[in-house]
Design an enzyme around this catalytic site. Sequence first.
Site, PDB file in Angstrom:
ATOM      1  N   HIS A 233      -4.120 -15.729 -18.149  1.00 18.05           N
ATOM      2  CA  HIS A 233      -4.154 -15.459 -19.594  1.00 18.05           C
ATOM      3  C   HIS A 233      -5.536 -15.836 -20.103  1.00 18.05           C
ATOM      4  O   HIS A 233      -6.058 -16.898 -19.753  1.00 18.05           O
ATOM      5  CB  HIS A 233      -3.077 -16.272 -20.303  1.00 18.05           C
ATOM      6  CG  HIS A 233      -2.766 -15.762 -21.675  1.00 18.05           C
ATOM      7  ND1 HIS A 233      -3.637 -15.895 -22.727  1.00 18.05           N
ATOM      8  CD2 HIS A 233      -1.691 -15.088 -22.155  1.00 18.05           C
ATOM      9  CE1 HIS A 233      -3.090 -15.333 -23.804  1.00 18.05           C
ATOM     10  NE2 HIS A 233      -1.921 -14.824 -23.477  1.00 18.05           N
ATOM     11  N   ARG A 277      -5.170  -8.101 -20.717  1.00 20.09           N
ATOM     12  CA  ARG A 277      -5.496  -9.489 -20.353  1.00 20.09           C
ATOM     13  C   ARG A 277      -6.460  -9.620 -19.185  1.00 20.09           C
ATOM     14  O   ARG A 277      -7.294 -10.524 -19.188  1.00 20.09           O
ATOM     15  CB  ARG A 277      -4.203 -10.231 -20.005  1.00 20.09           C
ATOM     16  CG  ARG A 277      -3.388 -10.472 -21.227  1.00 20.09           C
ATOM     17  CD  ARG A 277      -2.103 -11.163 -20.907  1.00 20.09           C
ATOM     18  NE  ARG A 277      -1.382 -11.323 -22.164  1.00 20.09           N
ATOM     19  CZ  ARG A 277      -0.141 -11.754 -22.259  1.00 20.09           C
ATOM     20  NH1 ARG A 277       0.542 -12.076 -21.179  1.00 20.09           N
ATOM     21  NH2 ARG A 277       0.428 -11.870 -23.437  1.00 20.09           N
TER      22      ARG A 277
END
Length: 568
Positions: A233, A277
């Site tokens: 992330h 991401r």
Amino acid sequence: MIHHQLLIVGGGLAGLRAAIKAAEAGADCAVVSLVHPVRSHSGAAQGGINASLGNHPDSGADNPEHHAFDTVKGSDYLGDQDAIRILCEEAPGCIHEMEHWGTPFSRFDDGTVAQRPLGGTQYPRACYAADKTGHYLLHTCYEQAVLRGLKVYDEYSVQELVVEDGACHGLVTYALRTGMVEGFTADAVLFATGGSGRIFGRSTSALINTGTGMAMAYRAGIPVKDPEFVQFHPTTLYGTNILMSEGCRGEGGYLLNSENERFMQRYAASFMELAPRDLVARSIQTEIDQGRGIGGKPYVFLDLRHLGAAVIDERLPGIRDICIHFAGLDPVEEPIPIQPGQHYSMGGIDVETDGGTCVEGFFAAGEAACLSVHGANRLGGNSLLETIVFGARTGTAAAAYVRDHVGGPAAHAPAVGRALDRFTAKLDRLLARKPTADAYAMRAQVTDTMDSVVQVFRTGQGLDQAVRTLRDLRERYEGVAVRSGGRIFNLDMLRVLELDTMIDLALATAEAARARTESRGAHSRVDFPKRDDIEWLRHTLAYRGDDGPRLEYKPVVIDQFKPQERVY
Ligand SMILES: Cc1cc2nc3c(=O)[nH]c(=O)nc-3n(C[C@H](O)[C@H](O)[C@H](O)COP(=O)(O)OP(=O)(O)OC[C@H]3O[C@@H](n4cnc5c(N)ncnc54)[C@H](O)[C@@H]3O)c2cc1C
């Protein structure tokens, strides 16, 4: 031994949604879980759950096909398109069901469920409940499970999936509260054991998410699919790596480097901070590696100040709390130091679209499973959706299986009995022997190795070294021992047992990453920077061999969207 027709391991969203369906179908089913269901990691999900409802003023033209296209493109074309279509077509119905069961979704002024943009999508489509979406969904499902009288065995650590002759017979468990080793027999078992984030050190996952479920299936002969695809992330809090939801950028947060530059303009000119991401994580890591981290440190800033206190308090209250309590800063007044961190396992137990596996009577769903709807990179908001859509489908399939395959306790007790004997002998060995290796130092070596080389950017040389280290740890595991003698809540024993499975999974991840000589989605090889559709448009299947993982491959289902170059 305790017997149920169907045992569901895991009380997170996937497990509970499966259990509700199976109970409705009339199956005698129970949930076995390491923690109480509402303490599962699903409750930590923040940003939202995707469905093409078209409620947002900018998403009137949205539909399941657009959602499917974004998901396929986001997956860098490794996602299986049949499974993705199911995910996207069932999404609106899934939101309506959760809404009618009482999930307090945030709402627009006209009363419809609010939606916000998350990364890599053409339309804002993430439904949310402030920044506590998972918490509310999980409690909603738990209420529905209680309403149906679901039996839950909590604080049971499942230690072995019992498979003999290609069929599943039950479980070996360690009951933390009594300290007993207990066998469960079942006509079918469904694993909803969540992700394996904690084989990394810098991870947003709960501490219990060490991937023991995936590893147990792997040991029982079921392949782990695509383990090399690990999501990092982009925005985890520097220091603790607690997640700073993509919702922060969805609400308009910026990323800034040491030169106060919104650097995403150099990496994804049109999507900026809301690129997928994998791309944002690589961009941040590049800024840090090239010396543009803040004050020379390994982080950049996530800036929410321009949103103002009112918006932050309404839509991101949890983020503000976490920053105040864990970083000592108020995001209304100061930018947040962030860096990429492990977040999600795209890979997992190889399953079909009904959750079935190559073992009779064994099913899997949720983050522990790999369908694959996320391919090489998951879009924000698609995982909560997967747990509910495929949790329900898998619960239905498992209930149908036990209706047609009535074995009863006697059919499974001998196999589970043998597994219990093996496990008890292993425990006795671990408790009796004098340690020649320190399990905690070894655990740190696993996570340090994963953090340092199996990370955002990977190289062949680094992966060679990771494989060597992990193989060495595999051998040294024979020297570890349980030092704490009691049986009740023996967390030392749990950690030592867990290390065994963590090494297995870490090794499968590193070996699969080393073999894949291309860059696709979250798997980025500095020495092979291009996507190679001719050689590598295929899924990895890692089987556990005596001498480490054996890698095989299988085709990707591509029946609608032809692979293209990804531009954001
Ligand atoms: C901080 C964070 C935020 C996230 N935000 C979002 C988001 O906004 N949107 C989105 O789509 N996705 C999000 N995700 C991802 C998503 O939340 C998870 O992928 C999903 O909730 C996993 O659900 P699950 O039911 O598969 O597993 P979990 O919720 O992790 O549950 C696993 C269950 O398995 C049990 N278990 C595990 N091992 C054993 C064992 N050996 N014996 C017995 N029981 C066992 C545990 O007790 C637990 O009940 C987020 C993830 C994290 C970490």
